[in-house]
Scaffold this active site. Structure first.
Site, PDB file in Angstrom:
ATOM      1  CB  CYS A  48      -0.910  -0.006   1.228  1.00 35.15           C
ATOM      2  SG  CYS A  48      -1.728   1.576   1.503  1.00 35.15           S
ATOM      3  CB  CYS A  51       0.894   1.244   4.739  1.00 36.55           C
ATOM      4  SG  CYS A  51      -0.667   0.372   5.004  1.00 36.55           S
ATOM      5  CG  HIS A 112      -4.112  -1.170   4.485  1.00 35.07           C
ATOM      6  ND1 HIS A 112      -3.722  -0.329   3.464  1.00 35.07           N
ATOM      7  CD2 HIS A 112      -4.767  -2.204   3.885  1.00 35.07           C
ATOM      8  CE1 HIS A 112      -4.111  -0.850   2.301  1.00 35.07           C
ATOM      9  NE2 HIS A 112      -4.755  -1.971   2.531  1.00 35.07           N
ATOM     10  CG  ASN A 152     -13.578  10.030  -4.406  1.00 38.68           C
ATOM     11  OD1 ASN A 152     -14.667  10.597  -4.421  1.00 38.68           O
ATOM     12  ND2 ASN A 152     -12.562  10.412  -5.138  1.00 38.68           N
ATOM     13  CB  SER A 160      -6.834   4.568  -6.063  1.00 40.74           C
ATOM     14  OG  SER A 160      -6.350   5.391  -5.008  1.00 40.74           O
ATOM     15  CG  HIS A 163      -4.242   3.388   4.100  1.00 44.99           C
ATOM     16  ND1 HIS A 163      -3.191   2.669   4.607  1.00 44.99           N
ATOM     17  CD2 HIS A 163      -4.403   4.447   4.940  1.00 44.99           C
ATOM     18  CE1 HIS A 163      -2.737   3.272   5.689  1.00 44.99           C
ATOM     19  NE2 HIS A 163      -3.459   4.350   5.911  1.00 44.99           N
ATOM     20  CG  HIS A 165      -7.063   7.843   0.906  1.00 47.41           C
ATOM     21  ND1 HIS A 165      -7.441   6.531   0.676  1.00 47.41           N
ATOM     22  CD2 HIS A 165      -7.171   8.475  -0.288  1.00 47.41           C
ATOM     23  CE1 HIS A 165      -7.758   6.387  -0.595  1.00 47.41           C
ATOM     24  NE2 HIS A 165      -7.613   7.541  -1.214  1.00 47.41           N
ATOM     25  CD  GLN A 167      -7.584  12.833  -3.830  1.00 46.43           C
ATOM     26  OE1 GLN A 167      -7.032  13.711  -4.478  1.00 46.43           O
ATOM     27  NE2 GLN A 167      -8.133  11.775  -4.400  1.00 46.43           N
TER      28      GLN A 167
HETATM   29  P1  H2U Z   1      -8.347   8.315  -4.454  1.00 44.03           P
HETATM   30  O1  H2U Z   1      -8.314   6.959  -3.827  1.00 44.03           O
HETATM   31  O2  H2U Z   1      -9.496   9.164  -3.962  1.00 44.03           O
HETATM   32  O3  H2U Z   1      -8.221   8.244  -5.931  1.00 44.03           O
HETATM   33  O4  H2U Z   1      -7.027   9.099  -3.928  1.00 44.03           O
HETATM   34  C1  H2U Z   1      -5.748   8.616  -4.066  1.00 44.03           C
HETATM   35  C2  H2U Z   1      -4.846   9.785  -4.422  1.00 44.03           C
HETATM   36  O5  H2U Z   1      -3.525   9.474  -4.057  1.00 44.03           O
HETATM   37  C3  H2U Z   1      -4.834  10.076  -5.921  1.00 44.03           C
HETATM   38  O6  H2U Z   1      -5.167  11.428  -6.126  1.00 44.03           O
HETATM   39  C4  H2U Z   1      -2.632   9.935  -5.027  1.00 44.03           C
HETATM   40  C5  H2U Z   1      -3.385   9.809  -6.331  1.00 44.03           C
HETATM   41  O7  H2U Z   1      -2.904  10.771  -7.260  1.00 44.03           O
HETATM   42  N1  H2U Z   1      -1.419   9.132  -4.965  1.00 44.03           N
HETATM   43  C6  H2U Z   1      -0.212   9.732  -4.622  1.00 44.03           C
HETATM   44  O8  H2U Z   1      -0.151  10.940  -4.448  1.00 44.03           O
HETATM   45  N2  H2U Z   1       0.912   8.962  -4.492  1.00 44.03           N
HETATM   46  C7  H2U Z   1       0.942   7.617  -4.721  1.00 44.03           C
HETATM   47  O9  H2U Z   1       1.966   6.981  -4.527  1.00 44.03           O
HETATM   48  C8  H2U Z   1      -0.273   6.929  -5.225  1.00 44.03           C
HETATM   49  C9  H2U Z   1      -1.539   7.722  -5.207  1.00 44.03           C
HETATM   50 ZN    ZN Z   2      -2.299   1.104   3.705  1.00 40.23          ZN
END
Ligand code: H2U
Ligand code: ZN
Length: 349
Positions: A48, A51, A112, A152, A160, A163, A165, A167
């Protein structure tokens, strides 16, 4: 008006109409057998990128964090410097503006496997404190005019990674959705001298049909104009244009209410409930904005079970938003589920 027949409702915050077709929800709710929930993720996942201690996609390595962890998005939608010079359009229909800003990722916990409703209460409070601290910092910047905080949650909403999180995207300009709300709130203020959402809340707190839950500082309703089946709106009871205007008690009360709300959502269909949620607040443009009342929207896509999703396609994309179940029916169902939550879920080790 017979609300069991097709009708439309007005969203005073956006100025948009919503078609309500309750007769469609009268069809029996039968035969849904939900698949077993996916296995719980581990407390720490070595693959992840959120993490503690793990490498991220662009090469940075996360610190061994123990609380809330904020980092600049490695793939930001906005850059710190203007990406396009403002210039005279070649045609009045072809307008463009430079936009600049900041995109950050906010990890709610080093764990996580815990979603927001499952976090210890102190950790949920730390998330709200982080939102406020981010707004204090970014809102003070000359080049930032608006701060959008959102989450989201769940693969169904395009998250995505499980974990926990959220934004933050902070921009120079006021984005489309808060701009609609600003116009509506300004017009109401000009006419009545009171915030639109304070007047709305006063009505809902008297009427009670759409109130889901409340505490000393916040009220949660299924808004009269909700589009998503179990959409909710969370509003402070006092006049608070921005997140940074909440006092310490209100910040703690917000965390508590959001945990109760998201636990209610999880209990509704017995799944970790997907949604997009976010905070709307007054712009950070140096003006007071007494017309604004900060608030949170929850837009969950599930309709009838853990697997039946409401799609906003076809008619919704081309004509207007539409829902089956009435907001009052949704509020009643959520209230019934909430009443069964007498204690938080058992702590996992
Ligand atoms: P979402 O799960 O809401 O898509 O948010 C994940 C965000 O994390 C996404 O905007 C960022 C992606 O650009 N990200 C990073 O900044 N670094 C990473 O190593 C992977 C994901
Ligand atoms: Zn994680």
């Amino acid at each position: 008006m017979d609300t069991q027949r097709p009708h439309r409702r007005f969203n005073p915050l956006t100025g948009e109409w919503i078609l309500v077709s309750p007769q469609r929800a009268a069809r029996p709710w039968l035969g849904e057998v939900s698949p077993p929930p996916p296995p719980r993720p581990p407390a720490h996942d070595p693959t992840c990128y959120l993490c503690p201690g793990n490498p991220r996609a662009a090469g940075a390595v996360n610190p061994a964090y123990s609380g809330v962890f904020v980092f600049d998005n490695d793939f930001p939608a906005l850059l710190g410097s203007p990406t396009l010079e403002d210039n005279t359009p070649a045609h009045p229909l072809l307008r463009a503006q430079a936009e600049r800003g900041v995109c950050r990722v906010i990890c709610f916990s080093p764990r996580h496997d815990l979603t927001f409703p499952e976090l210890p209460a102190a950790q949920a409070r730390a998330v709200i404190e982080t939102w406020v601290a981010q707004c204090e910092e970014l809102g003070a910047r000359e080049d930032i005019g608006y701060i959008q905080i959102f989450e989201n949650k769940g693969a169904l909403m395009g998250a995505s990674n499980p974990h926990p999180h959220g934004q933050l995207w902070a921009t120079q300009h006021l984005p489309t959705e808060p701009a609609k709300e600003q116009r509506a709130q300004q017009a109401w203020w000009a006419e009545h001298g009171r915030p639109l959402l304070s007047d709305y809340l006063a009505h809902e707190r008297t009427d009670r049909t759409r109130v889901l839950m409340e505490n000393d500082s916040f009220v949660c309703v299924v808004p009269f104009w909700a589009v998503w089946p179990f959409e909710t709106l969370v509003v402070p009871r006092a006049a608070r244009p921005r997140l940074i205007d909440l006092n310490a008690t209100e910040r703690a009360d917000l965390a508590a209410l959001l945990q109760r709300l998201t636990r209610t959502y999880d209990a509704l269909f017995g799944v970790s409930f997907p949604y997009s949620m976010g905070v709307h607040q007054a712009p950070y443009d140096g003006a007071a904005h007494p017309e604004w009342q900060t608030h949170l929207h929850f837009y969950p896509p599930l309709l009838r079970s853990a697997t039946v999703k409401k799609f906003l396609v076809g008619y919704e994309m081309l004509a207007q938003a539409q829902r089956d179940l009435t907001p009052e029916q949704a509020a009643e169902r959520l209230r019934a589920v909430c009443a069964t939550l007498d204690s938080p879920p058992p702590a996992r080790s």
